[in-house]
Design a protein around this motif. Structure first.
Motif, PDB file in Angstrom:
ATOM      1  N   THR A 137      12.706  -9.710   5.395  1.00 58.24           N
ATOM      2  CA  THR A 137      14.136  -9.542   5.623  1.00 58.24           C
ATOM      3  C   THR A 137      14.809  -8.827   4.458  1.00 58.24           C
ATOM      4  OG1 THR A 137      14.473 -11.716   4.695  1.00 58.24           O
ATOM      5  CG2 THR A 137      14.425 -11.559   7.077  1.00 58.24           C
ATOM      6  N   GLY A 138      14.144  -8.834   3.293  1.00 55.27           N
ATOM      7  CA  GLY A 138      14.731  -8.168   2.136  1.00 55.27           C
ATOM      8  C   GLY A 138      15.943  -8.879   1.580  1.00 55.27           C
ATOM      9  N   ILE A 150       0.674  -8.743   1.184  1.00 55.48           N
ATOM     10  CA  ILE A 150       0.157  -7.912   2.270  1.00 55.48           C
ATOM     11  C   ILE A 150      -0.703  -6.795   1.691  1.00 55.48           C
ATOM     12  CG2 ILE A 150       0.837  -6.263   4.050  1.00 55.48           C
ATOM     13  CD1 ILE A 150       3.225  -8.070   4.619  1.00 55.48           C
ATOM     14  N   ILE A 156      -0.703  -9.259   7.799  1.00 58.34           N
ATOM     15  CA  ILE A 156       0.737  -9.520   7.766  1.00 58.34           C
ATOM     16  C   ILE A 156       1.029 -10.990   8.031  1.00 58.34           C
ATOM     17  CG2 ILE A 156       2.929  -9.034   8.908  1.00 58.34           C
ATOM     18  CD1 ILE A 156       2.018  -6.190   9.287  1.00 58.34           C
TER      19      ILE A 156
ATOM     20  N   PHE B  69      21.992  -3.498   2.691  1.00 57.02           N
ATOM     21  CA  PHE B  69      21.015  -4.199   3.517  1.00 57.02           C
ATOM     22  C   PHE B  69      19.957  -3.231   4.032  1.00 57.02           C
ATOM     23  CE2 PHE B  69      19.611  -5.566   7.730  1.00 57.02           C
ATOM     24  CZ  PHE B  69      19.009  -6.749   7.377  1.00 57.02           C
ATOM     25  N   PRO B  72      16.862  -1.630   1.264  1.00 50.71           N
ATOM     26  CA  PRO B  72      15.723  -2.490   0.911  1.00 50.71           C
ATOM     27  C   PRO B  72      14.845  -2.836   2.105  1.00 50.71           C
ATOM     28  CG  PRO B  72      17.777  -3.425   0.102  1.00 50.71           C
ATOM     29  CD  PRO B  72      18.136  -2.228   0.876  1.00 50.71           C
ATOM     30  N   ILE B  73      15.502  -3.175   3.239  1.00 46.31           N
ATOM     31  CA  ILE B  73      14.674  -3.593   4.379  1.00 46.31           C
ATOM     32  C   ILE B  73      13.894  -2.404   4.938  1.00 46.31           C
ATOM     33  CG2 ILE B  73      16.394  -3.407   6.222  1.00 46.31           C
ATOM     34  CD1 ILE B  73      15.192  -5.923   7.403  1.00 46.31           C
ATOM     35  N   MET B  76      10.924  -1.919   2.622  1.00 52.80           N
ATOM     36  CA  MET B  76      10.000  -3.029   2.782  1.00 52.80           C
ATOM     37  C   MET B  76       9.212  -2.912   4.083  1.00 52.80           C
ATOM     38  SD  MET B  76      10.073  -5.623   0.604  1.00 52.80           S
ATOM     39  CE  MET B  76      11.612  -6.438   0.311  1.00 52.80           C
ATOM     40  N   LEU B  77       9.934  -2.622   5.174  1.00 51.61           N
ATOM     41  CA  LEU B  77       9.268  -2.570   6.477  1.00 51.61           C
ATOM     42  C   LEU B  77       8.392  -1.337   6.596  1.00 51.61           C
ATOM     43  CD1 LEU B  77      11.826  -3.901   9.061  1.00 51.61           C
ATOM     44  CD2 LEU B  77       9.777  -4.958   8.184  1.00 51.61           C
ATOM     45  N   PHE B  79       6.809  -0.010   4.227  1.00 54.44           N
ATOM     46  CA  PHE B  79       5.616  -0.349   3.463  1.00 54.44           C
ATOM     47  C   PHE B  79       4.713  -1.279   4.272  1.00 54.44           C
ATOM     48  CE2 PHE B  79       3.498  -3.258   0.533  1.00 54.44           C
ATOM     49  CZ  PHE B  79       2.759  -2.364  -0.220  1.00 54.44           C
ATOM     50  N   ILE B  80       5.308  -2.367   4.777  1.00 55.63           N
ATOM     51  CA  ILE B  80       4.491  -3.373   5.467  1.00 55.63           C
ATOM     52  C   ILE B  80       3.899  -2.821   6.756  1.00 55.63           C
ATOM     53  CG2 ILE B  80       4.555  -5.599   6.649  1.00 55.63           C
ATOM     54  CD1 ILE B  80       6.625  -6.526   4.670  1.00 55.63           C
ATOM     55  N   GLN B  81       4.793  -2.317   7.631  1.00 52.15           N
ATOM     56  CA  GLN B  81       4.315  -1.878   8.950  1.00 52.15           C
ATOM     57  C   GLN B  81       3.601  -0.526   8.861  1.00 52.15           C
ATOM     58  OE1 GLN B  81       4.200  -3.644  11.587  1.00 52.15           O
ATOM     59  NE2 GLN B  81       5.513  -5.350  10.999  1.00 52.15           N
ATOM     60  N   ILE B 111      12.859  -1.345  14.360  1.00 49.53           N
ATOM     61  CA  ILE B 111      13.432  -2.637  13.930  1.00 49.53           C
ATOM     62  C   ILE B 111      14.653  -2.411  13.063  1.00 49.53           C
ATOM     63  CG2 ILE B 111      13.020  -4.688  12.522  1.00 49.53           C
ATOM     64  CD1 ILE B 111      10.250  -4.763  13.450  1.00 49.53           C
ATOM     65  N   LEU B 115      18.364  -3.664  13.955  1.00 47.71           N
ATOM     66  CA  LEU B 115      19.020  -4.626  13.067  1.00 47.71           C
ATOM     67  C   LEU B 115      20.337  -4.081  12.558  1.00 47.71           C
ATOM     68  CD1 LEU B 115      16.226  -6.150  10.840  1.00 47.71           C
ATOM     69  CD2 LEU B 115      17.711  -7.300  12.445  1.00 47.71           C
TER      70      LEU B 115
END
Lengths: 207, 258
Positions: A137-138, A150, A156, B69, B72-73, B76-77, B79-81, B111, B115
């Motif tokens: 969610t950051g 991760i 994940i 908001f 950063p998200i 992050m996403l 990077f992750i996804q 996403i 969001l």
């Protein structure tokens, strides 16, 4: 017939006294959050009020209190918190029913409640983080930790779960410790005015 | 963290719209972005939201929220996804330690846009609506008045409790409790704060309960009236119809494009 008595029992928990208690409990929940930002801890501590109200008024009131805490955060802080209201509701219910079963009377029961509640929170919050937000969610520092995990484990779900697990065990540990100490300090006379809760059996004997 | 109601009256067009219309707008925009298979609708809606923020004289805080908001998200996403998403097949770039997958990047962007649309439209709704009006509108359309009371009471009680906490903190400091210092010292300093705050709040709750009961809060079978009146104008009706049409159109388009 059974269904109806179940609904009635839920309704019986929502007396005016309990209803008035809910905003106060939400306020207590949020004071935990203020405390965290004052102490610069990467935690939430936003369940103290929910636990106290679970001891006073029962599981369903606690669930509503958890829900309202998230509604409040959504309205004044950040709408990201809204999906997590499911987590607060579940934790309120779990705590409430465990208190009702008499588990909050001694320290071992409180520890058991803590573990069960931390587990519930971990699983439900992780599911929301993964399926609603895709992994992070950051909002706080733990997202960075998740990202680092991760990168090393390449999984994940595992990473989100373990971050959440560590975070919750510490978070709920502090919360339950504070709430347990506080509930011990609430005078018996004050407790007994709320229809359902910790001392339900004692009440029935008295009346 | 200061928590209090953030509505400030600015006398704009958007403030005059019925709160329920705004809730419908949040719902339609967010759901539309979620369902629509392509990304451009979300981006378009975000640009629209910036325009609405400009109309509502909220452009500066809105931009701050979206960037604060969103950035950063997104990182992050992505990077992750992008690197570790489950569905990654097409590789678009190789960074040595991991490969960037197209599917993951698209999923992350999806996403983030959804969001941001939800968050942004909700923020605008919240900032342009007085909470009292919002609750009155919801109560008029069937929300139990007790639930409405709970939301409003919470909004009132929380700043009150924060003031109480400050008072108690000052009192404890006067007694010589050190608030600053190392982590353990700080935790020790805050524990004697919590007890009095919570206990006095509980007695406060008892008083409130009695006051409310003497004023007929618990009476059953009576229709409660509200001091705040909310009107539904012609513009509201038109916006409602447009929003529903927009949602239907998006749903049909998504089905057709699949």
């Amino acid at each position: 017939m059974k269904q109806r008595s179940f609904l009635n029992r839920i309704k019986a928990q929502f007396t005016t006294k309990s209803l008035v208690l809910i905003p106060i409990a939400v306020g207590i929940n949020l004071i935990g959050g203020t405390l965290c930002s004052a102490l610069k801890l990467p935690l939430f501590l936003d369940m103290i009020g929910t636990i106290i109200i679970a001891c006073l008024s029962g599981p369903w009131v606690a669930a509503l209190c958890g829900f309202l805490t998230n509604v409040f955060l959504t309205l004044v802080a950040n709408p990201v918190y809204f999906p997590y209201s499911v987590v607060s509701v579940l934790c309120g219910l779990v705590t409430g029913f465990m208190v009702k079963a008499g588990l909050f009377r001694n320290i071992w029961g409180a520890i058991l409640t803590w573990l069960v509640c931390a587990f519930t929170n971990t699983v439900s919050a992780s599911l929301i983080t993964i399926f609603v937000y895709g992994g992070a969610t950051g909002v706080n520092g733990s997202s960075l930790f998740t990202a680092a995990l991760i990168a090393t484990t390449k999984k994940i779900i595992l990473s989100v779960l373990s971050t959440s697990m560590i975070e919750n065990l510490v978070d709920k540990g502090i919360v339950f410790l504070i709430a347990y100490l506080l509930v011990q300090k609430i005078p018996k006379r004050f407790l007994s005015q709320y229809a359902l809760g910790m001392n339900e059996d004692e009440l029935e004997e008295d009346w | 963290m200061k928590l209090s109601n953030t509505f400030v009256e600015k006398d704009t067009m958007i403030e005059k719209i019925n709160p329920l219309t705004k809730i419908l707008a949040v719902f339609c925009f967010g759901l539309g972005t979620l369902l629509f298979p392509k990304l451009w609708l979300g981006f378009g809606l975000i640009i629209c939201l910036f325009f609405i923020a400009y109309l509502g004289k909220l452009l500066k805080p809105f931009t701050r929220l979206m960037l604060g908001f969103g950035l950063p998200i997104s990182l992050m996403l992505l990077f992750i996804q992008g690197f570790y998403g489950v569905n990654n097949k097409t590789v678009i770039a190789d960074f040595g330690f991991a490969e960037l997958g197209l599917e993951g990047v698209l999923y992350a962007l999806k996403i983030v846009t959804t969001l941001l649309v939800f968050l942004g439209s909700f923020y605008l709704m919240n900032q342009t609506t007085e909470t009292g009006k919002l609750v009155a509108a919801l109560t008029n359309s069937g929300l139990p008045p007790k639930a409405g009371y709970l939301v409003l009471a919470t909004l009132n009680v929380v700043p009150q409790m924060q003031r109480r906490m400050n008072v108690i903190q000052e009192a404890q400091e006067a007694r010589g409790v050190e608030i600053k210092g190392r982590l353990v010292a700080r935790i020790k300093a805050y524990l004697p704060l919590l007890g009095p705050v919570i206990m006095s709040s509980l007695t406060d709750a008892q008083e409130r309960g009695m006051t409310l009961e003497t004023r007929g809060f618990g009476i059953k079978g009576v229709k409660q009236t509200s001091y705040v009146q909310v009107k539904t104008t012609k513009i509201d009706k038109i916006i409602n119809i447009l929003l529903v049409l927009f949602l239907i159109f998006v749903i049909l388009a998504s089905i057709w494009m699949k």
